[in-house]
Scaffold this active site. Structure first.
Site, PDB file in Angstrom:
ATOM      1  N   GLY A  30       0.823  -1.203   0.000  1.00  0.00           N
ATOM      2  CA  GLY A  30       0.000   0.000   0.000  1.00  0.00           C
ATOM      3  C   GLY A  30       0.856   1.252   0.000  1.00  0.00           C
TER       4      GLY A  30
ATOM      5  CB  VAL B 183      -1.353   2.722   5.474  1.00  0.00           C
ATOM      6  CG1 VAL B 183      -1.840   1.478   6.221  1.00  0.00           C
ATOM      7  CG2 VAL B 183      -2.514   3.674   5.228  1.00  0.00           C
TER       8      VAL B 183
ATOM      9  CD  GLU C   3       7.182  -5.377  -1.803  1.00  0.00           C
ATOM     10  OE1 GLU C   3       7.384  -4.514  -2.680  1.00  0.00           O
ATOM     11  OE2 GLU C   3       8.060  -6.157  -1.413  1.00  0.00           O
TER      12      GLU C   3
ATOM     13  CB  CYS D 213       3.246   0.346  -6.673  1.00  0.00           C
ATOM     14  SG  CYS D 213       3.483  -1.373  -7.176  1.00  0.00           S
TER      15      CYS D 213
END
Length: 490
Positions: A200, A204, A222, A257
């Site tokens: 994410g 967070v 990740e 990402c």
């Protein structure tokens, strides 16, 4: 996952604790350790992917309007491939690795034994909600762990699908799916895990790491980052723009990402890059890309508003050279190209995670290295060039989680390469054998028999014994022989 906030502590904490206790009981009974159990679970996941492909595609379309080609290429086929690699290599991965020993421990054998961590938590992301859930689960099971998977609530159809299907194809006493949002995730993070794997954003990720620190739980994070694309002028421009475009807009409309976040090229070459990219986008998605069925939509209204804010920034609104059209009702934003975007604009501060692509210009292509290194380390970095010396400099001087030269995103598809970040783009890596390693503790084992006693290791520590120990530790066999045979025993 959103911010960790208030919740019904008693109810959710107790439920989460019960889930963890049940899994730990199963793990402590040794259920997950055998080769056969691991093989059976992986075969079950493979059957699930093959038998439920249509349902998986429907869920991905419901969550993100993903084109079937993207769903198959980027999620289903990659998850299936990961499972097949694990099944093919599982027996060899599980074997202890024999390593050399030393004169000072002779006679002995040494090995590295992979063992499961125990009970692990996997928190997955919404942009590739099937792949980013299943691939870590495959690694965790292959390594012999009991698993809790927490899919993202932002992709509810895929989350619901995983909660329904995984119990049908895997051992429900050892593999659990917990659905929910902030409250449920917070309750899970309060438990003691043996490893946490989170995919994410960095905000967070910090909360996950802080929660893990309370129990000294190791983590794999990740995350993401602004993945740059450096474009030299000595290239096949048509091919380069196709590869950048499909890496950007062919990956969930840039909601990936490792999607190219911005292009860096020279001032003298920038207009050619922009013109060719515009021609490429029109060829891929037509004159009205908002109507294209080959583009995924923005995941929800919050992300649509966030991207709209970037578009409406006064510093970039006049820099748009193509695109910018929006349809809030259908959560669609057209592929958008911007030229000469200021470094202090909103779009250059954080990861874009959407279909907007700025072009930054520099005087010399080598100046791009300093630009990239002045920022947080990206998850991916891309270079397009025919100059081997420039490629060498790029690889040596730019730090990133991974790199791809003369293409984008393809390094993620190679299961022989670890996939992960560095610095703020993440910690730890997975894919292929690296997934097995991510969920395995490498236990050092040295084994001896009762022969080969060396009296010099035991007190009293005489000068002769000290000479023997020094010779042993330095590997000086001749010196050792001289000491043993020609010095007086004491």
């Amino acid at each position: 996952m959103g911010d960790v906030g208030k919740r019904d502590e008693v109810l959710h904490s107790e439920n989460a604790a019960m889930v963890v206790r049940g899994l730990r009981e199963s793990f402590n009974l040794g259920k997950t350790r055998s080769f056969q159990w691991r093989k059976n679970q992986l075969e079950g996941i493979l059957r699930m992917i093959e038998e439920r492909e249509g349902e998986i595609m429907e869920a991905l379309y419901s969550d993100l309007a993903k084109p079937q080609m993207e769903s198959f290429l980027h999620e289903i086929s990659m998850a299936k491939g990961a499972c097949m690699v694990a099944l093919k290599n599982l027996k060899s991965w599980m074997k202890p690795e024999k390593v050399g020993t030393l004169l000072s421990t002779y006679p002995s054998t040494s090995s590295i034994v992979p063992e499961p961590f125990g009970v692990v938590l996997i928190i997955s992301a919404w942009n590739y909600p099937f792949l980013l859930s299943i691939e870590p689960v495959i690694g965790a099971i292959a390594a012999g762990n009991a698993v809790v998977l927490k899919p993202s609530e932002i992709s509810p159809a895929t989350s619901s699908l995983l909660a329904r299907l995984l119990p049908q194809y895997t051992d429900n006493l050892c593999v659990k799916v917990v659905e929910g949002a902030v409250t449920e995730t917070t309750a899970l993070l309060e438990q003691k895990w043996d490893k946490i794997f989170y995919t994410g954003n960095g905000r967070v990720g910090r909360l996950v790491m802080a929660a893990a620190a309370k129990h000294l739980t190791p983590v794999v994070l990740e995350l993401g980052g602004k993945s740059p694309v450096v474009v030299d002028s000595n290239i096949d421009l048509k091919v380069a723009m196709k590869r950048i475009a499909v890496g950007k807009w062919g990956c969930t409309s840039g909601q990936a990402c490792i999607a190219p976040d911005y292009i860096i090229t020279t001032k003298s070459f920038a207009s050619k890059v922009a013109d060719e990219m515009i021609a490429t986008v029109q060829k891929f998605y037509g004159k009205n890309p908002l109507e294209s069925t080959d583009l995924a939509r923005i995941v929800n209204s919050n992300h649509f508003a966030r991207l709209s804010k970037l578009l409406d920034d006064d510093l970039v609104s006049g820099k748009i050279v193509y695109g910018g059209q929006r349809d809030e009702k259908r959560l669609r934003i057209a592929p958008t190209l911007m030229l000469d975007v200021p470094e202090d604009s909103l779009i250059m501060r954080d990861e874009i995670f959407g279909p907007l692509l700025p072009i930054i210009t520099v005087d010399k292509i080598q100046d791009s290295f300093d630009f990239i290194n002045s920022r947080t380390k990206p998850l991916a970095a891309y270079l397009f060039t025919n100059d081997k010396q420039l490629e060498k400099m790029f690889v040596e001087n730019v730090s990133a989680g991974g790199m791809c030269v003369n293409d984008t995103v393809l390094h993620m598809a190679n299961k022989n390469l670890p996939f992960g970040g560095v610095g703020e783009s993440g910690t730890g890596a997975y894919h292929g054998k690296f997934s097995f390693d991510a969920f395995s503790h490498k236990k050092s084992v040295l084994s001896r028999n009762f022969g080969g006693e060396i009296g010099a290791r035991y007190p009293p520590y005489t000068p002769r014994k000290q000479k023997i120990v020094r010779a042993l530790l330095s590997g000086d066999i001749i010196g050792l022989i001289m000491i043993l045979f020609f010095s007086k025993s004491s």
